[in-house]
Design a protein around this motif. Structure first.
Motif, PDB file in Angstrom:
ATOM      1  N   PHE A 388     -17.381  -7.874  -7.785  1.00  0.00           N
ATOM      2  CA  PHE A 388     -18.527  -8.716  -7.471  1.00  0.00           C
ATOM      3  C   PHE A 388     -19.818  -8.212  -8.123  1.00  0.00           C
ATOM      4  O   PHE A 388     -20.774  -8.975  -8.259  1.00  0.00           O
ATOM      5  CB  PHE A 388     -18.713  -8.831  -5.959  1.00  0.00           C
ATOM      6  N   SER A 389     -19.824  -6.946  -8.549  1.00  0.00           N
ATOM      7  CA  SER A 389     -21.028  -6.393  -9.171  1.00  0.00           C
ATOM      8  C   SER A 389     -21.026  -6.537 -10.682  1.00  0.00           C
ATOM      9  O   SER A 389     -22.089  -6.472 -11.314  1.00  0.00           O
ATOM     10  CB  SER A 389     -21.163  -4.902  -8.812  1.00  0.00           C
ATOM     11  N   ASP A 390     -19.858  -6.715 -11.261  1.00  0.00           N
ATOM     12  CA  ASP A 390     -19.727  -6.725 -12.725  1.00  0.00           C
ATOM     13  C   ASP A 390     -19.077  -8.019 -13.180  1.00  0.00           C
ATOM     14  O   ASP A 390     -17.865  -8.189 -13.065  1.00  0.00           O
ATOM     15  CB  ASP A 390     -18.897  -5.513 -13.156  1.00  0.00           C
ATOM     16  N   MET A 391     -19.893  -8.920 -13.724  1.00  0.00           N
ATOM     17  CA  MET A 391     -19.385 -10.235 -14.140  1.00  0.00           C
ATOM     18  C   MET A 391     -18.412 -10.139 -15.314  1.00  0.00           C
ATOM     19  O   MET A 391     -17.702 -11.096 -15.617  1.00  0.00           O
ATOM     20  CB  MET A 391     -20.550 -11.145 -14.525  1.00  0.00           C
ATOM     21  N   SER A 392     -18.368  -8.970 -15.983  1.00  0.00           N
ATOM     22  CA  SER A 392     -17.477  -8.834 -17.139  1.00  0.00           C
ATOM     23  C   SER A 392     -16.031  -8.589 -16.720  1.00  0.00           C
ATOM     24  O   SER A 392     -15.109  -8.710 -17.532  1.00  0.00           O
ATOM     25  CB  SER A 392     -17.946  -7.689 -18.040  1.00  0.00           C
ATOM     26  N   ILE A 393     -15.801  -8.227 -15.448  1.00  0.00           N
ATOM     27  CA  ILE A 393     -14.434  -8.034 -14.968  1.00  0.00           C
ATOM     28  C   ILE A 393     -13.806  -9.406 -14.740  1.00  0.00           C
ATOM     29  O   ILE A 393     -14.292 -10.198 -13.929  1.00  0.00           O
ATOM     30  CB  ILE A 393     -14.406  -7.214 -13.668  1.00  0.00           C
ATOM     31  N   THR A 394     -12.741  -9.694 -15.440  1.00  0.00           N
ATOM     32  CA  THR A 394     -12.123 -11.013 -15.330  1.00  0.00           C
ATOM     33  C   THR A 394     -11.296 -11.109 -14.052  1.00  0.00           C
ATOM     34  O   THR A 394     -10.834 -10.083 -13.516  1.00  0.00           O
ATOM     35  CB  THR A 394     -11.198 -11.285 -16.531  1.00  0.00           C
ATOM     36  N   PRO A 395     -11.081 -12.328 -13.566  1.00  0.00           N
ATOM     37  CA  PRO A 395     -10.208 -12.502 -12.394  1.00  0.00           C
ATOM     38  C   PRO A 395      -8.806 -11.941 -12.644  1.00  0.00           C
ATOM     39  O   PRO A 395      -8.181 -11.387 -11.737  1.00  0.00           O
ATOM     40  CB  PRO A 395     -10.173 -14.017 -12.198  1.00  0.00           C
ATOM     41  N   GLU A 396      -8.329 -12.051 -13.904  1.00  0.00           N
ATOM     42  CA  GLU A 396      -6.993 -11.559 -14.240  1.00  0.00           C
ATOM     43  C   GLU A 396      -6.918 -10.036 -14.123  1.00  0.00           C
ATOM     44  O   GLU A 396      -5.954  -9.479 -13.581  1.00  0.00           O
ATOM     45  CB  GLU A 396      -6.618 -11.993 -15.659  1.00  0.00           C
ATOM     46  N   ASP A 397      -7.947  -9.351 -14.626  1.00  0.00           N
ATOM     47  CA  ASP A 397      -7.969  -7.889 -14.543  1.00  0.00           C
ATOM     48  C   ASP A 397      -8.067  -7.436 -13.082  1.00  0.00           C
ATOM     49  O   ASP A 397      -7.408  -6.472 -12.667  1.00  0.00           O
ATOM     50  CB  ASP A 397      -9.149  -7.327 -15.340  1.00  0.00           C
ATOM     51  N   ALA A 398      -8.912  -8.118 -12.328  1.00  0.00           N
ATOM     52  CA  ALA A 398      -9.075  -7.768 -10.916  1.00  0.00           C
ATOM     53  C   ALA A 398      -7.775  -7.988 -10.153  1.00  0.00           C
ATOM     54  O   ALA A 398      -7.397  -7.169  -9.289  1.00  0.00           O
ATOM     55  CB  ALA A 398     -10.196  -8.602 -10.296  1.00  0.00           C
ATOM     56  N   GLN A 399      -7.061  -9.063 -10.470  1.00  0.00           N
ATOM     57  CA  GLN A 399      -5.802  -9.348  -9.791  1.00  0.00           C
ATOM     58  C   GLN A 399      -4.777  -8.251 -10.059  1.00  0.00           C
ATOM     59  O   GLN A 399      -4.072  -7.817  -9.139  1.00  0.00           O
ATOM     60  CB  GLN A 399      -5.244 -10.699 -10.231  1.00  0.00           C
ATOM     61  N   GLU A 400      -4.706  -7.778 -11.290  1.00  0.00           N
ATOM     62  CA  GLU A 400      -3.742  -6.733 -11.615  1.00  0.00           C
ATOM     63  C   GLU A 400      -4.088  -5.429 -10.893  1.00  0.00           C
ATOM     64  O   GLU A 400      -3.196  -4.729 -10.374  1.00  0.00           O
ATOM     65  CB  GLU A 400      -3.689  -6.504 -13.130  1.00  0.00           C
ATOM     66  N   ARG A 401      -5.359  -5.094 -10.824  1.00  0.00           N
ATOM     67  CA  ARG A 401      -5.759  -3.884 -10.096  1.00  0.00           C
ATOM     68  C   ARG A 401      -5.427  -4.013  -8.613  1.00  0.00           C
ATOM     69  O   ARG A 401      -4.975  -3.060  -7.980  1.00  0.00           O
ATOM     70  CB  ARG A 401      -7.260  -3.648 -10.289  1.00  0.00           C
ATOM     71  N   PHE A 402      -5.637  -5.199  -8.079  1.00  0.00           N
ATOM     72  CA  PHE A 402      -5.313  -5.459  -6.676  1.00  0.00           C
ATOM     73  C   PHE A 402      -3.814  -5.309  -6.446  1.00  0.00           C
ATOM     74  O   PHE A 402      -3.374  -4.674  -5.473  1.00  0.00           O
ATOM     75  CB  PHE A 402      -5.779  -6.869  -6.305  1.00  0.00           C
ATOM     76  N   ALA A 403      -3.008  -5.871  -7.331  1.00  0.00           N
ATOM     77  CA  ALA A 403      -1.554  -5.788  -7.195  1.00  0.00           C
ATOM     78  C   ALA A 403      -1.089  -4.328  -7.233  1.00  0.00           C
ATOM     79  O   ALA A 403      -0.169  -3.933  -6.496  1.00  0.00           O
ATOM     80  CB  ALA A 403      -0.876  -6.593  -8.311  1.00  0.00           C
ATOM     81  N   GLU A 404      -1.698  -3.516  -8.073  1.00  0.00           N
ATOM     82  CA  GLU A 404      -1.343  -2.092  -8.139  1.00  0.00           C
ATOM     83  C   GLU A 404      -1.670  -1.375  -6.828  1.00  0.00           C
ATOM     84  O   GLU A 404      -0.903  -0.502  -6.369  1.00  0.00           O
ATOM     85  CB  GLU A 404      -2.078  -1.431  -9.304  1.00  0.00           C
ATOM     86  N   LEU A 405      -2.797  -1.733  -6.216  1.00  0.00           N
ATOM     87  CA  LEU A 405      -3.165  -1.129  -4.932  1.00  0.00           C
ATOM     88  C   LEU A 405      -2.179  -1.528  -3.838  1.00  0.00           C
ATOM     89  O   LEU A 405      -1.801  -0.711  -2.995  1.00  0.00           O
ATOM     90  CB  LEU A 405      -4.577  -1.540  -4.547  1.00  0.00           C
ATOM     91  N   ILE A 406      -1.745  -2.789  -3.857  1.00  0.00           N
ATOM     92  CA  ILE A 406      -0.763  -3.249  -2.877  1.00  0.00           C
ATOM     93  C   ILE A 406       0.583  -2.561  -3.120  1.00  0.00           C
ATOM     94  O   ILE A 406       1.264  -2.143  -2.162  1.00  0.00           O
ATOM     95  CB  ILE A 406      -0.596  -4.796  -2.952  1.00  0.00           C
ATOM     96  N   GLU A 407       0.930  -2.386  -4.373  1.00  0.00           N
ATOM     97  CA  GLU A 407       2.209  -1.740  -4.735  1.00  0.00           C
ATOM     98  C   GLU A 407       2.260  -0.304  -4.225  1.00  0.00           C
ATOM     99  O   GLU A 407       3.323   0.190  -3.829  1.00  0.00           O
ATOM    100  CB  GLU A 407       2.349  -1.755  -6.252  1.00  0.00           C
ATOM    101  N   ASN A 408       1.118   0.359  -4.224  1.00  0.00           N
ATOM    102  CA  ASN A 408       1.052   1.763  -3.803  1.00  0.00           C
ATOM    103  C   ASN A 408       0.480   1.955  -2.401  1.00  0.00           C
ATOM    104  O   ASN A 408       0.160   3.077  -2.015  1.00  0.00           O
ATOM    105  CB  ASN A 408       0.201   2.554  -4.806  1.00  0.00           C
ATOM    106  N   ALA A 409       0.372   0.852  -1.648  1.00  0.00           N
ATOM    107  CA  ALA A 409      -0.229   0.920  -0.316  1.00  0.00           C
ATOM    108  C   ALA A 409       0.637   1.721   0.640  1.00  0.00           C
ATOM    109  O   ALA A 409       1.860   1.719   0.549  1.00  0.00           O
ATOM    110  CB  ALA A 409      -0.441  -0.489   0.239  1.00  0.00           C
ATOM    111  N   ASP A 410      -0.032   2.399   1.573  1.00  0.00           N
ATOM    112  CA  ASP A 410       0.677   3.178   2.597  1.00  0.00           C
ATOM    113  C   ASP A 410       1.406   2.250   3.560  1.00  0.00           C
ATOM    114  O   ASP A 410       0.933   1.163   3.847  1.00  0.00           O
ATOM    115  CB  ASP A 410      -0.313   4.035   3.380  1.00  0.00           C
TER     116      ASP A 410
END
Length: 410
Positions: A388-410
């Protein structure tokens, strides 16, 4: 004359006896906005009526600021008498370490299990069959709050769902209004995404991601649509320039913003400002698209104290917080729903009635805080802060980072 002296002596003895049993209890929490302060005052008033004294220990800055301070005091040997936490795993380690008081006796004596409206919240207070906290309300995040006058000013009908709200954004922007008020704190940004996920993606997708930790679901086309909506929200909130959630709510109250996605605690701010639900502002549960609500809320834990008098007063405070009359007075000011199902809510406003109807139908799901660890939640918050702070981060990049966090979630 003798009778007067006897009455005076008896009265003096009564006050002396009360003084022996009365004690001060410090209660820490992070409720500092106008609506929150009004709600806290109801808890304090009810406890003071027992002859004891509520000593307010408000910590500004929200839960992310207050929790580390509270935990540090408890683990450092300087515990307060009672402290607020949200439901989930925030206090579990403190309970496991034997630092929190067992309230099972109070709960059984007053039949909490028989009258609780959201059993999952009482279960969140329970570890190994023992109850360690008092749930005081039912909060839900999935609300869109709209300024009726803001839309009247720009000649657009008040939206009935998220799609109409997004479509109205250019008109609001042209008129010098911020379409979507959003504070700068990490929890608000992550909360906004979670609301979009539930309300636009539905229960099945939400549960796959947060409950099942399904990384493929997080990478799916359905989730891609949610990140597109998050990108719309990011653009709509540009220029919001406030930090705290209640500052964002005030932008809606003063018609400087079209709307805000925020939990039902925002209602408290509208009420303090004298706004009337359905007239001055509109509330859309589930963003008007999918009326599902998470049932989370606030709870109070009671650290173990080496003081018999204060320990007895802790039990009185726990009882007062769960009392039916206190529940009505507190939640009408807080904007949340009572934790009890046997209370009189004739005074409930339009928005509270909508929430109660959804609760009665059972269209509720567990909040993300109850499904992921605090560590995972913090990582997700950090990711959305960047997005939300950096308009240069694309929705696609953010989605992949989110998926990685879910993949490694406790």
């Amino acid at each position: 004359m003798k009778s007067i002296r006897m009455i005076f002596a008896a009265t003096t003895a009564l006050f002396a006896a009360s003084a022996v049993h009365a004690t001060d209890l410090e209660v820490t929490h992070w409720w500092t906005s106008g609506g929150e302060a009004a709600a806290v005052a109801e808890l304090a008033k009810a406890f003071d009526a027992t002859g004891n004294k509520w000593v307010d220990g408000a910590i500004a800055g929200g839960g992310s600021t207050a929790r580390p301070i509270m935990i540090s005091r408890i683990t450092g040997g300087d515990p307060m008498a009672a402290t607020q936490f949200n439901h989930g795993l925030q206090a579990q380690e403190l309970v496991e370490a034997g630092l929190m008081r067992d309230l099972t006796g109070v709960a059984e004596k007053e039949n909490w299990k028989d009258v609780v409206a959201a059993p999952s919240l009482l279960e969140s207070c329970t570890l190994d069959g023992k109850i360690y906290c008092v749930p005081v309300n039912i909060h839900s995040w999935q609300w869109l709050w709209l300024s009726n006058k803001a839309f009247e000013d720009v000649g657009v009908a008040v939206p009935t769902n998220w799609e109409e709200f997004v479509a109205a954004a250019p008109k609001l922007r042209e008129a010098g209004k911020v379409p979507l008020a959003l504070g700068g704190q990490a929890w608000q940004r992550r909360g906004l995404f979670d609301v979009l996920l539930i309300s636009l993606g539905g229960k099945e997708l939400y549960n796959k991601i947060y409950q099942d930790k399904d990384a493929e679901a997080a990478r799916s086309e359905d989730t891609a649509k949610i990140f597109k909506a998050a990108a719309d929200a990011r653009e709509m909130s540009e220029g919001s320039n406030v930090q705290d959630w209640n500052q964002a709510t005030n932008m809606v109250i003063t018609d400087k913003a079209g709307g805000q996605v925020m939990g039902d605690w925002a209602q408290g701010e509208f009420q303090v400002a004298g706004e009337v639900a359905g007239e001055d502002y509109t509330c859309l549960p589930g963003l008007g698209d999918n009326a599902l609500l998470t049932t989370n809320g606030d709870a109070f834990y009671f650290p173990v104290l080496n003081d018999e008098e204060k320990s007895a007063a802790q039990e009185e405070l726990a009882s007062v917080m769960f009392d039916a009359k206190t529940q009505v007075a507190f939640n009408l000011k807080k904007g949340s729903l009572p934790i009890r199902k046997d209370v009189d809510l004739n005074a409930a406003n339009d928005c509270m009635k909508k929430g109660l109807a959804i609760l009665e139908k059972g269209d509720v799901i567990a909040s993300a805080d109850q499904l992921v660890t605090p560590d995972t939640a913090t990582q997700i918050e950090g990711m959305f802060t960047e997005f939300f702070s950096d308009m240069s981060i694309t929705p696609e990049d953010a989605q992949e980072r989110f998926a990685e966090l879910i993949e490694n979630a406790d």
